[in-house]
Motif scaffolding. Structure first.
Motif, PDB file in Angstrom:
ATOM      1  N   GLU A  46      -3.127   5.858  11.191  1.00  0.00           N
ATOM      2  CA  GLU A  46      -3.318   5.704  12.633  1.00  0.00           C
ATOM      3  C   GLU A  46      -2.603   4.477  13.176  1.00  0.00           C
ATOM      4  O   GLU A  46      -2.296   4.401  14.350  1.00  0.00           O
ATOM      5  N   SER A  47      -2.372   3.498  12.295  1.00  0.00           N
ATOM      6  CA  SER A  47      -1.765   2.244  12.732  1.00  0.00           C
ATOM      7  C   SER A  47      -1.048   1.591  11.559  1.00  0.00           C
ATOM      8  O   SER A  47      -1.464   1.739  10.405  1.00  0.00           O
ATOM      9  N   ILE A  48       0.010   0.863  11.885  1.00  0.00           N
ATOM     10  CA  ILE A  48       0.687   0.040  10.884  1.00  0.00           C
ATOM     11  C   ILE A  48       0.673  -1.428  11.325  1.00  0.00           C
ATOM     12  O   ILE A  48       1.471  -2.235  10.872  1.00  0.00           O
ATOM     13  N   ASP A  49      -0.260  -1.761  12.209  1.00  0.00           N
ATOM     14  CA  ASP A  49      -0.351  -3.115  12.764  1.00  0.00           C
ATOM     15  C   ASP A  49      -0.451  -4.194  11.690  1.00  0.00           C
ATOM     16  O   ASP A  49       0.043  -5.302  11.881  1.00  0.00           O
ATOM     17  N   ASP A  50      -1.094  -3.910  10.575  1.00  0.00           N
ATOM     18  CA  ASP A  50      -1.314  -4.918   9.535  1.00  0.00           C
ATOM     19  C   ASP A  50      -0.103  -5.144   8.633  1.00  0.00           C
ATOM     20  O   ASP A  50      -0.150  -5.982   7.738  1.00  0.00           O
ATOM     21  N   TYR A  51       0.973  -4.389   8.852  1.00  0.00           N
ATOM     22  CA  TYR A  51       2.128  -4.447   7.955  1.00  0.00           C
ATOM     23  C   TYR A  51       3.341  -5.060   8.637  1.00  0.00           C
ATOM     24  O   TYR A  51       3.526  -4.926   9.842  1.00  0.00           O
ATOM     25  N   LEU A  63       5.638   9.569  11.167  1.00  0.00           N
ATOM     26  CA  LEU A  63       6.318   8.433  11.783  1.00  0.00           C
ATOM     27  C   LEU A  63       6.215   8.445  13.302  1.00  0.00           C
ATOM     28  O   LEU A  63       6.066   7.386  13.920  1.00  0.00           O
ATOM     29  N   GLU A  64       6.287   9.609  13.901  1.00  0.00           N
ATOM     30  CA  GLU A  64       6.263   9.702  15.363  1.00  0.00           C
ATOM     31  C   GLU A  64       4.936   9.281  15.973  1.00  0.00           C
ATOM     32  O   GLU A  64       4.852   9.033  17.168  1.00  0.00           O
ATOM     33  N   ASP A  76       0.836  -1.194   0.000  1.00  0.00           N
ATOM     34  CA  ASP A  76       0.000   0.000   0.000  1.00  0.00           C
ATOM     35  C   ASP A  76       0.869   1.241   0.000  1.00  0.00           C
ATOM     36  O   ASP A  76       1.880   1.303   0.699  1.00  0.00           O
ATOM     37  N   LEU A  77       0.452   2.230  -0.783  1.00  0.00           N
ATOM     38  CA  LEU A  77       1.133   3.524  -0.818  1.00  0.00           C
ATOM     39  C   LEU A  77       0.442   4.491   0.126  1.00  0.00           C
ATOM     40  O   LEU A  77      -0.795   4.530   0.176  1.00  0.00           O
ATOM     41  N   PHE A  78       1.226   5.269   0.862  1.00  0.00           N
ATOM     42  CA  PHE A  78       0.675   6.349   1.683  1.00  0.00           C
ATOM     43  C   PHE A  78       1.527   7.579   1.445  1.00  0.00           C
ATOM     44  O   PHE A  78       2.725   7.582   1.751  1.00  0.00           O
ATOM     45  N   GLU A  79       0.911   8.627   0.886  1.00  0.00           N
ATOM     46  CA  GLU A  79       1.635   9.867   0.623  1.00  0.00           C
ATOM     47  C   GLU A  79       1.494  10.822   1.803  1.00  0.00           C
ATOM     48  O   GLU A  79       0.380  11.103   2.256  1.00  0.00           O
TER      49      GLU A  79
END
Length: 172
Positions: A81-86, A108-109, A43-46
């Motif tokens: 809000e979360s990167i739990d799935d990655y 990132l913070e 997934d891309l996130f800009e």
């Protein structure tokens, strides 16, 4: 199968390329982020700021310098809000004063990198990776880190195989 996220900041419009200012329809970092996505899926996130940077390249560099000196954290249009799935997080940006645009740090913070693998990609016109890997290690607590890659911005459109090979090696 591992899930990949590509977080990126990119500048289109006026950019410094091989010693002159040129107008880019698509930013160099966005091109590289899309190469990563094509190579390893994900997934891309800009990262986009609420207040746009100046369209004038030289004014933009002054804004970026000021933000870095002030340790600013500009407000973003949207946030992850979360990167739990990655499992793997690619952090891509142009090298502004030796590191990422500080808006990338705004995003990132807010995230928990525990158990994630993080890789740096920087587009540049001579700075290489700068301090990007050091800064990611400082901010992305709990992560492991793959090898970063520096892509000469003027050559970004021709770097697909190098970026793809790098991305694949980091997710294997």
């Amino acid at each position: 199968m591992a899930k990949n996220l590509i977080i990126y900041s990119s500048r289109k419009g006026e950019n410094y390329v091989n010693g002159r200012i040129v107008d880019l329809k698509k930013g160099n970092t966005e091109i590289c982020a899309e190469f990563i996505q094509k190579a390893v899926c994900g997934d891309l996130f800009e990262v986009e700021t609420v207040n746009d940077y100046s369209k004038d390249y030289h004014e933009c560099t002054e804004e970026a310098s000021r933000e870095l000196k002030e340790n600013a954290r500009p407000e973003l249009k949207k946030y992850l809000e979360s990167i739990d799935d990655y499992d793997n997080i690619f952090v891509c940006g142009p090298c502004w004063w030796g590191t990422y645009p500080v808006a990338v740090f705004t995003q990132l913070e807010r995230l928990d990198f525990t158990g994630k693998k993080v890789m740096a990609l920087m587009t540049h016109e001579g700075s290489g990776l700068g301090n990007s890997e050091r800064d990611l290690r400082r901010i992305c607590k709990g992560a492991s880190f793959g090898h970063g890659i520096a892509v000469h911005g003027a050559d970004a459109a021709k770097a697909e195989s190098a970026v793809a090979d790098w991305a694949k090696k980091n997710v294997d």
